[in-house]
Design a protein around this motif. Structure first.
Motif, short mmCIF file in Angstrom:
data_model
loop_
_atom_site.label_atom_id
_atom_site.label_comp_id
_atom_site.label_asym_id
_atom_site.label_seq_id
_atom_site.Cartn_x
_atom_site.Cartn_y
_atom_site.Cartn_z
N GLY A 1 1.55 -9.69 -1.48
CA GLY A 1 0.27 -9.70 -0.18
C GLY A 1 0.84 -9.97 1.14
N PRO A 2 -0.50 -10.23 1.88
CA PRO A 2 -0.29 -10.20 3.36
C PRO A 2 0.08 -11.63 3.74
N GLY A 3 0.44 -12.70 2.78
CA GLY A 3 0.97 -13.87 3.38
C GLY A 3 0.19 -15.05 3.10
N LYS B 1 8.72 -8.82 -1.81
CA LYS B 1 8.69 -8.37 -0.35
C LYS B 1 7.21 -8.48 -0.01
N GLY B 2 7.03 -8.43 1.33
CA GLY B 2 5.60 -8.48 1.92
C GLY B 2 4.75 -7.37 1.60
N GLY B 3 3.39 -7.70 1.45
CA GLY B 3 2.37 -6.58 1.14
C GLY B 3 2.43 -5.99 -0.12
N ASP B 4 2.45 -4.77 0.09
CA ASP B 4 2.80 -3.76 -1.26
C ASP B 4 4.25 -3.40 -1.24
N PRO B 5 5.05 -3.45 -2.29
CA PRO B 5 6.32 -3.00 -2.30
C PRO B 5 6.66 -1.59 -1.76
N PHE B 6 5.65 -0.78 -2.29
CA PHE B 6 5.61 0.83 -2.02
C PHE B 6 5.16 1.14 -0.56
N VAL B 7 4.73 0.13 0.12
CA VAL B 7 4.38 0.75 1.50
C VAL B 7 5.19 0.16 2.69
N PHE B 8 5.90 1.31 3.00
CA PHE B 8 6.91 0.95 4.24
C PHE B 8 7.98 -0.30 3.73
N ILE C 1 -1.24 -6.92 -2.23
CA ILE C 1 -2.16 -6.42 -1.29
C ILE C 1 -1.52 -5.92 -0.07
N THR C 2 -1.84 -4.74 0.63
CA THR C 2 -1.00 -4.22 1.76
C THR C 2 -1.50 -4.83 3.03
N SER C 3 -0.86 -5.50 3.74
CA SER C 3 -1.31 -5.72 5.24
C SER C 3 -2.00 -4.83 5.99
N ALA C 4 -1.61 -3.47 5.67
CA ALA C 4 -2.04 -2.61 6.24
C ALA C 4 -3.68 -2.25 6.29
N LEU D 1 2.27 0.12 11.40
CA LEU D 1 3.07 -0.82 11.15
C LEU D 1 4.32 -0.77 11.81
N MET D 2 4.97 -1.97 12.17
CA MET D 2 6.19 -1.99 12.70
C MET D 2 6.24 -1.17 14.18
N GLY D 3 5.12 -1.30 14.66
CA GLY D 3 4.75 -0.72 15.83
C GLY D 3 4.87 -1.06 17.36
N GLN E 1 0.57 -11.79 13.02
CA GLN E 1 0.73 -12.82 12.01
C GLN E 1 -0.59 -13.13 11.07
N GLY E 2 -1.10 -11.89 10.84
CA GLY E 2 -2.39 -12.02 9.79
C GLY E 2 -1.99 -12.96 8.73
N PHE E 3 -3.19 -13.61 8.48
CA PHE E 3 -3.36 -14.54 7.24
C PHE E 3 -2.52 -15.72 7.64
N PRO F 1 5.60 -9.84 13.26
CA PRO F 1 4.89 -8.89 12.78
C PRO F 1 3.39 -8.61 13.17
N ALA F 2 3.03 -7.59 13.23
CA ALA F 2 1.70 -7.14 13.79
C ALA F 2 1.16 -5.74 13.25
N ILE F 3 -0.07 -5.55 12.78
CA ILE F 3 -0.74 -4.35 12.65
C ILE F 3 -1.34 -3.69 13.87
N1 SAH Z 1 5.26 -3.57 2.43
C1 SAH Z 1 4.43 -4.09 3.57
C2 SAH Z 1 4.95 -3.49 4.89
C3 SAH Z 1 6.37 -3.82 5.10
S1 SAH Z 1 7.00 -3.35 6.78
C4 SAH Z 1 2.73 -4.10 3.51
O1 SAH Z 1 2.36 -3.56 2.60
O2 SAH Z 1 2.14 -4.92 4.15
C5 SAH Z 1 6.77 -4.46 7.84
C6 SAH Z 1 5.48 -4.58 8.69
O3 SAH Z 1 4.24 -4.78 8.08
C7 SAH Z 1 5.36 -5.42 9.92
O4 SAH Z 1 6.26 -5.09 10.94
C8 SAH Z 1 3.85 -5.51 10.39
O5 SAH Z 1 3.63 -4.26 10.89
C9 SAH Z 1 3.49 -5.42 8.97
N2 SAH Z 1 2.89 -6.77 8.41
C10 SAH Z 1 3.16 -7.26 7.01
N3 SAH Z 1 2.62 -8.57 6.94
C11 SAH Z 1 2.03 -8.93 8.09
C12 SAH Z 1 1.12 -9.82 8.46
N4 SAH Z 1 0.86 -10.83 7.68
N5 SAH Z 1 0.55 -9.71 9.78
C13 SAH Z 1 0.66 -8.95 10.62
N6 SAH Z 1 1.52 -7.42 10.16
C14 SAH Z 1 2.16 -7.63 9.02
#
Ligand code: SAH
Length: 255
Positions: A11-13, A87-94, A117-120, A171-173, A200-202, A228-230
């Protein structure tokens, strides 16, 4: 005896946005290979009994190379272990989760994917920015900003993107922000299109920078925006209200 690898999204953190299934497989894991992206709050709860391997894949400084991570997962699973790849967020999203699944399949290792839950979606959401909205966006494009848009063989069609009417979530932008925004303007996107960058979401140091396609790069530089930033581009950004921090502020005030 053969082991199993769980490709787990954290998830997002925020700890309370980890799924029950993720908690279950983490708590019964014998080996955990983790990235930094899940964040301190979640990493602090990894079970003491598990072998924990920091893959350190964050901000470009790779502690372990992708093939080393894969070899470790394979080796431990072949020893019959229950392995979690966290992995952060969802494992299949980047997250290279797809590639890791393929490698594990090639080695006939059992794999279970645990969605996160994807950060996106969640990071803009927690600041009151929906990625879709009937009045603003009926489509949403998720994009890696890792690619240099001036590169000739870019896998991203910037012309198509600049003409697309919906929301763009990048993402990663951060590193390529200047090139991304100028590329979109060059391909015809309105320079006044609203843009939000959420770092730094959440997490306690969450921060939002708001601007337009033409001035966001300068604002980001002035604010010292870091990954990390969105990055969110589109009309939905106009729904942001100062102080309307949704999920994150709610969990904050409850503490
Ligand atoms: N699988 C992850 C994304 C991995 S790519 C997902 O689904 O969220 C890594 C990128 O995710 C970071 O460079 C940033 O763009 C974004 N990201 C992930 N967690 C974040 C967070 N808590 N706050 C802001 N950006 C985040």
């Amino acid at each position: 005896m053969s082991g199993i690898v769980y490709l787990v999204g954290s998830g997002p953190g925020s700890l309370d946005l980890l799924t029950f299934r993720a908690r279950e497989v983490i708590d019964s894991a014998e080996v955990i290979l983790y990235d930094q992206l899940p964040g301190e709050e979640i990493l602090a709860t990894l079970p003491a009994s598990a072998e924990k391997i920091n893959c350190g894949k964050f901000g470009g400084s790779h502690t372990l190379k992708q093939d080393e991570i894969e070899s470790l997962m394979i080796e431990r699973a072949q020893q019959g272990k229950r392995v979690v790849r966290l992995k952060g967020g969802d494992p299949f999203v980047f997250g290279r989760g797809g590639e890791e699944m393929e490698v594990l399949r090639e080695h006939n290792i059992a794999v279970e994917v645990v969605p996160g839950i994807t950060s996106a979606i969640a990071v803009p959401e927690c600041l009151g920015i929906p990625v879709t909205h009937r009045s603003h966006a009926s489509q949403v494009t998720f994009l890696t900003g890792h690619e240099d848009p001036t590169k000739e063989e870019s896998a991203i069609d910037w012309g198509w993107l600049a003409r697309s009417p919906g929301t763009i979530v990048i993402l990663m932008g951060v590193k390529n922000l200047g090139m991304i925004t100028s590329s979109l303007i060059e391909h015809g996107m309105a320079a006044e299109k609203p843009v939000a960058i959420i770092e730094q979401g959440f997490r306690p140091d969450q921060r939002i920078t708001i601007g337009s396609l033409s001035d966001i790069t300068e604002k980001a530089r002035a604010n010292g925006v870091k990954p990390p930033a969105i990055i969110v581009i589109g009309g939905v950004v106009s729904l942001y209200r100062d102080g309307s921090e949704g999920a994150w502020s709610r969990s904050n005030t409850n503490q």
